[in-house]
Design a protein around this motif. Sequence first.
Motif, PDB file in Angstrom:
ATOM      1  N   SER A   1      -4.399   6.176   7.505  1.00 56.32           N
ATOM      2  CA  SER A   1      -3.201   5.399   7.077  1.00 56.32           C
ATOM      3  C   SER A   1      -2.043   6.250   6.541  1.00 56.32           C
ATOM      4  O   SER A   1      -2.260   7.359   6.114  1.00 56.32           O
TER       5      SER A   1
ATOM      6  N   GLU B   1     -11.325  -0.659   8.783  1.00 58.81           N
ATOM      7  CA  GLU B   1     -10.723   0.114   7.836  1.00 58.81           C
ATOM      8  C   GLU B   1     -11.836   0.763   7.105  1.00 58.81           C
ATOM      9  O   GLU B   1     -12.570  -0.225   6.336  1.00 58.81           O
ATOM     10  N   ILE B   2     -11.915   2.000   6.802  1.00 55.87           N
ATOM     11  CA  ILE B   2     -12.760   2.687   5.850  1.00 55.87           C
ATOM     12  C   ILE B   2     -11.669   3.193   4.585  1.00 55.87           C
ATOM     13  O   ILE B   2     -11.167   4.221   4.947  1.00 55.87           O
ATOM     14  N   ASP B   3     -12.199   2.814   3.507  1.00 59.00           N
ATOM     15  CA  ASP B   3     -11.844   3.684   2.362  1.00 59.00           C
ATOM     16  C   ASP B   3     -12.118   5.213   2.362  1.00 59.00           C
ATOM     17  O   ASP B   3     -13.291   5.352   2.062  1.00 59.00           O
ATOM     18  N   PHE B   4     -11.172   5.915   2.477  1.00 59.46           N
ATOM     19  CA  PHE B   4     -11.356   7.282   2.672  1.00 59.46           C
ATOM     20  C   PHE B   4     -12.208   8.022   1.229  1.00 59.46           C
ATOM     21  O   PHE B   4     -13.006   8.452   1.500  1.00 59.46           O
TER      22      PHE B   4
ATOM     23  N   LEU C   1      -8.465   4.386   9.815  1.00 60.87           N
ATOM     24  CA  LEU C   1      -8.285   3.124  10.630  1.00 60.87           C
ATOM     25  C   LEU C   1      -9.005   3.404  12.047  1.00 60.87           C
ATOM     26  O   LEU C   1      -8.518   4.294  12.733  1.00 60.87           O
TER      27      LEU C   1
ATOM     28  N   TYR D   1     -20.693   6.533   4.661  1.00 58.53           N
ATOM     29  CA  TYR D   1     -19.563   6.052   3.771  1.00 58.53           C
ATOM     30  C   TYR D   1     -20.287   4.591   3.057  1.00 58.53           C
ATOM     31  O   TYR D   1     -21.328   4.069   3.664  1.00 58.53           O
TER      32      TYR D   1
ATOM     33  N   ARG E   1       0.798  -1.293  -0.094  1.00 58.40           N
ATOM     34  CA  ARG E   1      -0.067  -0.034   0.181  1.00 58.40           C
ATOM     35  C   ARG E   1       0.891   1.117   0.136  1.00 58.40           C
ATOM     36  O   ARG E   1       0.380   2.453  -0.486  1.00 58.40           O
TER      37      ARG E   1
ATOM     38  N   ARG F   1      -4.933   6.787   2.291  1.00 59.88           N
ATOM     39  CA  ARG F   1      -6.051   6.024   1.684  1.00 59.88           C
ATOM     40  C   ARG F   1      -7.408   5.582   2.785  1.00 59.88           C
ATOM     41  O   ARG F   1      -8.340   5.594   2.221  1.00 59.88           O
ATOM     42  N   TYR F   2      -6.822   5.171   3.897  1.00 56.33           N
ATOM     43  CA  TYR F   2      -7.753   4.436   4.658  1.00 56.33           C
ATOM     44  C   TYR F   2      -7.748   5.144   5.868  1.00 56.33           C
ATOM     45  O   TYR F   2      -6.842   5.724   6.827  1.00 56.33           O
TER      46      TYR F   2
END
Length: 234
Positions: free
Chosen positions: A141, A156-159, A148, A188, A9, A145-146
């Motif tokens: 992160s 974990e959420i994808d921004f 946390l 989200y 990543r 990108r995430y």
Amino acid sequence: MSSEVAARRDAKKLVRSPSGLRMVPEHRAFGSPFGLEEPQWVPDKECPRCMQCDTKFDFLTRKHHCRRCGKCFCDKCCSQKVALPRMCFVDPVRQCGPCALVSHREAEFYDKQLRVLLRGATFLVTFGNSEKSETMVCRLSNNQRYLLLDGDSHHEIDFAHISTVQILTEGFPPGGGNARATGMSLQYTVPGVEGVTQLKLTAGEDASANRRQATAWLVAMHKAAKLLYESRDQ
């Protein structure tokens, strides 16, 4: 998450573009959601004059392209070299006056607020309509990108999948001023799941350093959301 996946990543590579050297993610899918794509430069043959002051280009008056907007200017109108982390440039790059002002304003986010998000803060976290809250450390992160969340469980959420960010506030301090940030509500989407998921972050009630850190994190998150929306509208 395994160390191998984390390394993948965060992996970056150095590339050269017409605008300068850029340190970009090795895997495009893990690029920062705050990033902007390099603009296409206006072709030289289409700009015989400066696109700001209308000075005619000749042997003595050279044309320069702004690295942020791609438009063509004379040296006077495009002389500033300003950092442009949203396009991953390694060094400050040439920008026109209006673009330089925007980049200077964004510098505060990258110099200060991004560090706050990466450091993280402690909140009471509530998922969906649950009546139970969990104490978790929330942070961004390293690849931005995430989001946390770590406590008794890990999420974990994808921004890039965050659709709505709302700051929760209460009251006004004595003597006037801004309302105090107490938390944040996020909506989200999750791949493969219909509809939106809601998440609520609530800062602690005490006046300790943890509360101040949480408030600073909320302010930084609000700024990050604005950059996210700008990137989507590019």
